[in-house]
Design a protein around this motif. Structure first.
Motif, PDB file in Angstrom:
ATOM      1  N   LEU A 100       0.816  -1.207   0.000  1.00 49.58           N
ATOM      2  CA  LEU A 100       0.000   0.000   0.000  1.00 49.58           C
ATOM      3  C   LEU A 100       0.849   1.257   0.000  1.00 49.58           C
ATOM      4  CD1 LEU A 100      -2.832  -0.876   2.475  1.00 49.58           C
ATOM      5  CD2 LEU A 100      -2.949  -0.722   0.019  1.00 49.58           C
ATOM      6  N   MET A 101       2.085   1.113   0.405  1.00 55.55           N
ATOM      7  CA  MET A 101       2.879   2.330   0.532  1.00 55.55           C
ATOM      8  C   MET A 101       4.001   2.320  -0.488  1.00 55.55           C
ATOM      9  SD  MET A 101       2.232   4.799   2.374  1.00 55.55           S
ATOM     10  CE  MET A 101       3.841   5.375   1.983  1.00 55.55           C
ATOM     11  N   LEU A 103       6.994   4.829  -1.101  1.00 59.59           N
ATOM     12  CA  LEU A 103       7.609   6.106  -0.785  1.00 59.59           C
ATOM     13  C   LEU A 103       8.511   6.528  -1.922  1.00 59.59           C
ATOM     14  CD1 LEU A 103       8.558   4.981   2.790  1.00 59.59           C
ATOM     15  CD2 LEU A 103       6.811   6.656   2.251  1.00 59.59           C
ATOM     16  N   ARG A 141      -6.174   5.699 -13.127  1.00 56.62           N
ATOM     17  CA  ARG A 141      -5.704   6.654 -12.123  1.00 56.62           C
ATOM     18  C   ARG A 141      -6.003   6.153 -10.709  1.00 56.62           C
ATOM     19  NH1 ARG A 141      -7.099  11.233  -8.962  1.00 56.62           N
ATOM     20  NH2 ARG A 141      -9.297  10.696  -9.137  1.00 56.62           N
ATOM     21  N   ARG A 142      -7.222   5.666 -10.506  1.00 57.50           N
ATOM     22  CA  ARG A 142      -7.572   5.200  -9.166  1.00 57.50           C
ATOM     23  C   ARG A 142      -6.745   4.002  -8.773  1.00 57.50           C
ATOM     24  NH1 ARG A 142     -13.994   6.191  -8.040  1.00 57.50           N
ATOM     25  NH2 ARG A 142     -13.944   8.389  -8.642  1.00 57.50           N
ATOM     26  N   LYS A 143      -6.492   3.131  -9.734  1.00 59.19           N
ATOM     27  CA  LYS A 143      -5.704   1.948  -9.415  1.00 59.19           C
ATOM     28  C   LYS A 143      -4.291   2.348  -9.034  1.00 59.19           C
ATOM     29  CE  LYS A 143      -4.788  -2.575 -11.218  1.00 59.19           C
ATOM     30  NZ  LYS A 143      -4.917  -3.155  -9.900  1.00 59.19           N
ATOM     31  N   LEU A 145      -3.296   5.203  -7.792  1.00 59.90           N
ATOM     32  CA  LEU A 145      -3.253   5.884  -6.508  1.00 59.90           C
ATOM     33  C   LEU A 145      -3.522   4.946  -5.351  1.00 59.90           C
ATOM     34  CD1 LEU A 145      -4.823   9.320  -7.308  1.00 59.90           C
ATOM     35  CD2 LEU A 145      -2.511   8.819  -6.556  1.00 59.90           C
ATOM     36  N   GLU A 146      -4.297   3.878  -5.611  1.00 62.65           N
ATOM     37  CA  GLU A 146      -4.552   2.941  -4.535  1.00 62.65           C
ATOM     38  C   GLU A 146      -3.261   2.226  -4.147  1.00 62.65           C
ATOM     39  OE1 GLU A 146      -8.110   0.905  -5.170  1.00 62.65           O
ATOM     40  OE2 GLU A 146      -7.705  -0.608  -3.649  1.00 62.65           O
ATOM     41  N   PRO A 149      -0.214   5.699  -2.865  1.00 62.28           N
ATOM     42  CA  PRO A 149      -0.940   6.875  -2.382  1.00 62.28           C
ATOM     43  C   PRO A 149      -0.050   8.109  -2.417  1.00 62.28           C
ATOM     44  CG  PRO A 149      -1.118   5.056  -0.835  1.00 62.28           C
ATOM     45  CD  PRO A 149      -0.092   4.662  -1.838  1.00 62.28           C
ATOM     46  N   GLU A 150      -0.634   9.205  -2.781  1.00 62.58           N
ATOM     47  CA  GLU A 150       0.122  10.447  -2.871  1.00 62.58           C
ATOM     48  C   GLU A 150      -0.363  11.422  -1.833  1.00 62.58           C
ATOM     49  OE1 GLU A 150       0.657  10.483  -7.664  1.00 62.58           O
ATOM     50  OE2 GLU A 150      -0.385  12.147  -6.696  1.00 62.58           O
ATOM     51  N   ALA A 151       0.488  12.398  -1.563  1.00 58.22           N
ATOM     52  CA  ALA A 151       0.063  13.462  -0.666  1.00 58.22           C
ATOM     53  C   ALA A 151      -0.960  14.327  -1.382  1.00 58.22           C
ATOM     54  CB  ALA A 151       1.266  14.307  -0.265  1.00 58.22           C
ATOM     55  N   SER A 152      -1.958  14.738  -0.618  1.00 58.60           N
ATOM     56  CA  SER A 152      -2.942  15.655  -1.181  1.00 58.60           C
ATOM     57  C   SER A 152      -2.343  17.053  -1.151  1.00 58.60           C
ATOM     58  CB  SER A 152      -4.217  15.570  -0.347  1.00 58.60           C
ATOM     59  OG  SER A 152      -4.824  16.809  -0.279  1.00 58.60           O
TER      60      SER A 152
END
Lengths: 270, 430
Positions: A100-101, A103, A141-143, A145-146, A149-152
């Motif tokens: 999920l992460m 970096l 895009r959703r896949k 980002l899932e 994950p990026e900083a908003s």
């Protein structure tokens, strides 16, 4: 010396008794968090006497009781499969498989993604917007980002709303193919059912449709297919039904106690 | 105001020459408000708190109605939050709060300030505040005998306390999520979430962004069944997240939350790290004989938002009102039926609120598509108005039925679209 068993909680969690464990008054009073405490408690009283201290600690040293799970490990009353659905996102139980992460991985980039939304102009060719391509792009895009994950960001906010894609594009892309499949299955089953009934009872297709019993069966079949499209759906519906009422049961638990041990009634005025 | 109709039954004994004695164990919002109401009702009240300057880890948000209902002064509110930002898993950000008028806000408080204010006010009405740690209780022999409450009394001078005991007629357990009183009455266990929070001091220009704005991050990376948040406090922000079903991984979720807010909290220094349990539902047993649980000890935290301060204070007050009424202002002994009155009132009044929030949590925190739909729905003004009205005033406001229908249709539409996108992406990879 009494042995103090502290739970394996991280030091961040303060339990009301743990902070007093380090204080023991000289006269042998005070509260000791002993492992044998629960056994003693079963008799309803925690007898804090000098002899019991020694007994308790002796028992603790001789009998290796399993360490009480730390609050981080205890899941409350449900865990694993049973927790699924009681609190949402059973996906989380599988989530450990997915990384999920990420970096420092690449940010999401696409030539057609401008200013936090899809630039519809770039999906247009010869005056017609290719909504399917917009949907595909959003899926990608959703896949992305899932999994990364990026900083908003305030300087570059995302403002895309799925309702910009018109309703008929959704229907055409998602609903119609599935409807076609389901109707096809229904037609095949219906044809053979009608044939078998005709050969068994001699009632033709027109007479079958006219009879009340036939209409009833048809209604049941249609609603059944709407609700149970795959084999898993039957189980899902059962889980949903129990999930729906689970919270209610938790709230009413205290009243079940009353039913079993009714209290002498005063007039209760609300 | 408590309207007293004296329905005290024939079988409850009139107390000769003394008032009813009630011990309130725990000096947080629940204990403070219970002690105040009891003391105002003429009952001899003892409020036990083990650490009078306790700075509890907590989100610290109170709804507007709490300020009015509990007569809280404006100076205990550090910040008035009037805007919220909801951020979806794919970083779609929606601004919420356009429908608030200038008098409406969510109050952010420091728990040590709020708790001590409520305790001091209870003391001013006659409650005795005892700095002590509750150890255990001895059950009474019959329905007229007192409870014997064993505790360690601290006199403030030495760290070692003196074991003491106190005889009381009833006990109100307001000692929080790890309640000892609850254990002593076999109240049973509840599911609970772990909330993990880091207090981060960020540079002033970044703090200006959070002047009166709070953020809520949803996503499977941030929490599998809850949300991550950035709440502004007096001079720093609290960044945290929580989970019920995946507690051992809470640090991973916290890292993800910090990463999502990275741009906005960059350059900040972590000044404190804290964690606390949040009950998910009430304990199986909340009342036994003359002992009642209130607040977190009873498990009165809503789902979806995890709000507990207001309900703790309100339940403390309602329980105390039931005791005052059942004892006719302290003149008669009470029994379990009086405490069940409080439970019945509480369940009737707040069950719809809790159930609605439970449905929202089950619907919208389920999976990433659901969260995307949730954030999309929050962009709608009608949703914002309904949400804030019900949060700030704690009443389920029935809206215009036509708008409700439109809302239902839009919700279903959002959910269907989001799930369609997700299913398609699964098909592509399968």
């Amino acid at each position: 010396m009494a042995t103090l068993f502290q739970s394996a909680a991280s030091p961040l969690l303060h339990r009301s008794s743990s902070s007093c464990c380090s204080w023991l008054s000289a006269s042998g009073g005070g509260h000791l968090k002993l492992k044998g405490e629960d056994a003693v408690r079963r008799h309803g009283r925690l007898v804090v006497k000098a002899e019991d201290e020694r007994n308790g600690s002796a028992a603790g040293e001789v009998v290796a009781k399993p360490r009480k799970a730390s609050p981080l490990q205890r899941g409350g009353t449900l865990s694993g499969e049973e927790a699924e659905g009681k609190d949402p996102s059973p996906a989380a139980l599988l989530a450990n498989k997915k990384p999920l992460m990420s970096l420092g991985g690449g940010m999401f980039e696409d030539a057609r993604w401008k200013n936090g939304t899809w630039d519809i102009q770039q999906f247009t060719n010869s005056g017609r917007v290719d909504w399917d391509a917009v949907i595909d792009a959003e899926i990608a895009r959703r896949k992305w980002l899932e999994e990364n994950p990026e900083a908003s960001s305030n300087s570059d906010p995302v403002v895309f709303d799925t309702s910009t894609v018109p309703w008929w594009a959704w229907v055409k892309r998602f609903h119609l193919p599935e409807a076609e499949i389901l109707n096809g299955r229904a037609a095949m089953i219906g044809y053979f059912a009608a044939y078998l009934i005709d050969s068994a009872t001699g009632v033709g297709l027109v007479d079958q449709t006219n009879s009340f019993f036939g209409k009833l069966l048809l209604f049941i079949a249609v609603t059944g297919v709407l609700l149970i499209r795959k084999n898993e759906d039957a189980n899902n519906l059962k889980t949903l039904a129990s999930e729906w009422t689970f919270y209610d049961k938790q709230w009413q638990a205290t009243w079940k106690n009353e039913e079993q041990h009714p209290v002498s009634e005063k007039e209760i005025k609300l | 105001m408590v309207v007293v109709r004296i329905f005290a039954g024939m079988n409850s004994r009139k107390l000769e020459g003394r008032k009813l004695r009630v011990a309130v164990v725990g000096g947080g919002p629940a204990g403070g408000s219970a002690a105040e109401t009891l003391a105002k009702g003429g009952i001899e009240t003892f409020l036990f708190e083990r650490k009078l300057d306790n700075a509890k880890p907590c989100g610290g948000a109170i709804p507007l109605c709490m300020v009015g209902e509990f007569d809280l002064p404006q100076d205990i509110i550090d910040r008035k939050v009037t805007k919220m930002k909801m951020i979806s898993p794919s970083n779609v950000a929606v601004d919420v709060g356009r429908t608030l008028n200038e008098n409406e806000y969510i109050g952010m408080v420091r728990r040590e300030v709020l708790d001590s204010y409520m305790r001091d006010r209870a003391a001013s009405f006659g409650a005795q505040v005892i700095n002590g740690l509750y150890l255990r209780m001895e059950a009474p022999k019959d329905e007229d005998s007192p409870y014997v409450l064993h505790y360690t009394r601290y006199d403030g001078k030495s760290k070692v306390g003196t074991p003491s005991k106190l005889e009381v007629d009833a006990i109100v357990g307001a000692d929080g999520a790890n309640s000892r009183v609850a254990k002593d009455i076999d109240a049973g266990d509840y599911d609970y979430a772990i909330a993990f929070q880091e207090r981060i001091k960020i540079p002033d220009e970044k703090m200006a962004y959070y002047e009166n704005l709070a953020e809520m991050y949803v996503g499977a990376d941030v929490s599998p069944d809850f949300y991550g948040w950035v709440f502004p406090k007096c001079d720093h922000v609290a960044v945290g997240t929580g989970t019920v079903i995946d507690k051992p991984a809470i640090k991973k979720y916290q890292t993800a939350t910090r990463n999502r807010a990275k741009d906005k909290i960059e350059g900040g220094k972590i000044i404190r790290v804290e964690a606390h349990p949040i009950p998910e539902h009430p304990r199986p047993r909340r009342v036994k004989d003359r002992v009642a649980l209130v607040g977190d000890a009873a498990g009165y935290v809503t789902k979806c938002s995890g709000e507990g301060i207001y309900f703790a204070a309100k339940s403390g007050r309602m329980c105390a009102e039931a005791i005052v009424e059942g004892s006719a202002f302290g003149q008669r002994m009470i029994n379990e039926a009086d405490l069940r009155t409080y439970l019945r009132k509480w369940d009737n009044k707040y069950w719809p609120t809790y159930k609605v929030l439970d449905i929202l949590q089950k619907l919208f925190y389920r999976s990433n598509p659901a969260r995307e739909a949730f954030v999309e729905m929050c962009a709608d003004e009608y949703v914002q108005k309904m949400t804030f009205d019900s949060y700030l005033y704690k009443t389920v406001v029935p809206g215009n039925p036509l708008d409700d229908l439109k809302l239902a249709v839009n919700t279903i539409g959002s959910l269907v679209r989001a799930y369609a996108l997700r299913n398609e992406s699964l098909k592509a990879t399968a």
